[in-house]
Design a protein around this motif. Sequence first.
Motif, PDB file in Angstrom:
ATOM      1  N   UNK A 268      -2.001  12.651   2.440  1.00 19.60           N
ATOM      2  CA  UNK A 268      -1.516  11.391   1.892  1.00 19.60           C
ATOM      3  C   UNK A 268      -2.685  10.561   1.378  1.00 19.60           C
ATOM      4  N   UNK A 269      -2.387   9.702   0.426  1.00 20.59           N
ATOM      5  CA  UNK A 269      -3.326   8.681  -0.005  1.00 20.59           C
ATOM      6  C   UNK A 269      -2.505   7.497  -0.483  1.00 20.59           C
ATOM      7  N   UNK A 270      -2.957   6.293  -0.151  1.00 20.67           N
ATOM      8  CA  UNK A 270      -2.273   5.071  -0.559  1.00 20.67           C
ATOM      9  C   UNK A 270      -3.065   4.390  -1.667  1.00 20.67           C
ATOM     10  N   UNK A 271      -2.350   3.678  -2.504  1.00 20.92           N
ATOM     11  CA  UNK A 271      -2.969   2.857  -3.537  1.00 20.92           C
ATOM     12  C   UNK A 271      -2.349   1.471  -3.438  1.00 20.92           C
ATOM     13  N   UNK A 272      -3.206   0.465  -3.393  1.00 21.37           N
ATOM     14  CA  UNK A 272      -2.686  -0.901  -3.255  1.00 21.37           C
ATOM     15  C   UNK A 272      -1.941  -1.308  -4.517  1.00 21.37           C
TER      16      UNK A 272
ATOM     17  N   UNK B  99       0.836  -1.202   0.000  1.00 20.84           N
ATOM     18  CA  UNK B  99       0.000   0.000   0.000  1.00 20.84           C
ATOM     19  C   UNK B  99       0.875   1.259   0.000  1.00 20.84           C
ATOM     20  N   UNK B 100       1.653   1.496  -1.050  1.00 21.85           N
ATOM     21  CA  UNK B 100       2.510   2.686  -1.073  1.00 21.85           C
ATOM     22  C   UNK B 100       1.696   3.975  -1.244  1.00 21.85           C
ATOM     23  N   UNK B 101       2.326   5.079  -0.886  1.00 24.40           N
ATOM     24  CA  UNK B 101       1.679   6.378  -1.063  1.00 24.40           C
ATOM     25  C   UNK B 101       1.616   6.720  -2.549  1.00 24.40           C
ATOM     26  N   UNK B 102       0.433   7.067  -3.007  1.00 25.39           N
ATOM     27  CA  UNK B 102       0.274   7.575  -4.367  1.00 25.39           C
ATOM     28  C   UNK B 102       0.169   9.097  -4.339  1.00 25.39           C
ATOM     29  N   UNK B 103      -0.208   9.650  -3.184  1.00 30.18           N
ATOM     30  CA  UNK B 103      -0.224  11.099  -2.955  1.00 30.18           C
ATOM     31  C   UNK B 103       0.583  11.367  -1.700  1.00 30.18           C
ATOM     32  N   UNK B 104       1.532  12.288  -1.799  1.00 29.98           N
ATOM     33  CA  UNK B 104       2.383  12.634  -0.650  1.00 29.98           C
ATOM     34  C   UNK B 104       2.687  14.120  -0.724  1.00 29.98           C
ATOM     35  N   UNK B 105       1.821  14.911  -0.088  1.00 33.03           N
ATOM     36  CA  UNK B 105       1.996  16.358  -0.044  1.00 33.03           C
ATOM     37  C   UNK B 105       2.309  16.746   1.393  1.00 33.03           C
TER      38      UNK B 105
END
Length: 161
Positions: free
Chosen positions: A60-64, A43-49
């Motif tokens: 943050x937001x994670x995408x599997x 589940x890495x971060x796809x959004x990291x501000x």
Amino acid sequence: MSDEPENVRAITITRLIDAPAHLVFAAHADPVHVKRWFGPVGWPLSTCEMDFRVGGRFHFQMTSDAGELGPPFGGTYLEIVPNLRIRYDNSFEAPGSPVMVTTLSFDEDAEGRTLLTHHTVFESQAVHDEYRGLGFEEGTGSSLDLLADEVREMVAEMGGG
């Protein structure tokens, strides 16, 4: 926050990382590094501000690995003491989501290793129990293992390993 004692609303996880505190701290302060380790395996971060300053916010937001989008979450940096401590609040961005407060402590020993303490206090024991049941400890532990790998890479890039 609840009137319940902190000890029934908190989860503490530690990791001994074979690197000095300033590198472990730097891995938390720079979104380039954070994006490489934050989140459980798969589940890495796809959004990291990140606006890494007291009063600054993060989003943050994670995408599997399978492409499933996790719920967005974020918070505000409440305290930053370089190489020693970071404290922030954190919640999902859906209205009414419970807020937790996390304190990260970076304690370097005489051999240049850092004991990272990740201490999270939940709004209530019920929220604590819910997050524990959802795998908070396992997910955070997995993320901290990835952090140790990232810091190892940072040390190697500096010619230290």
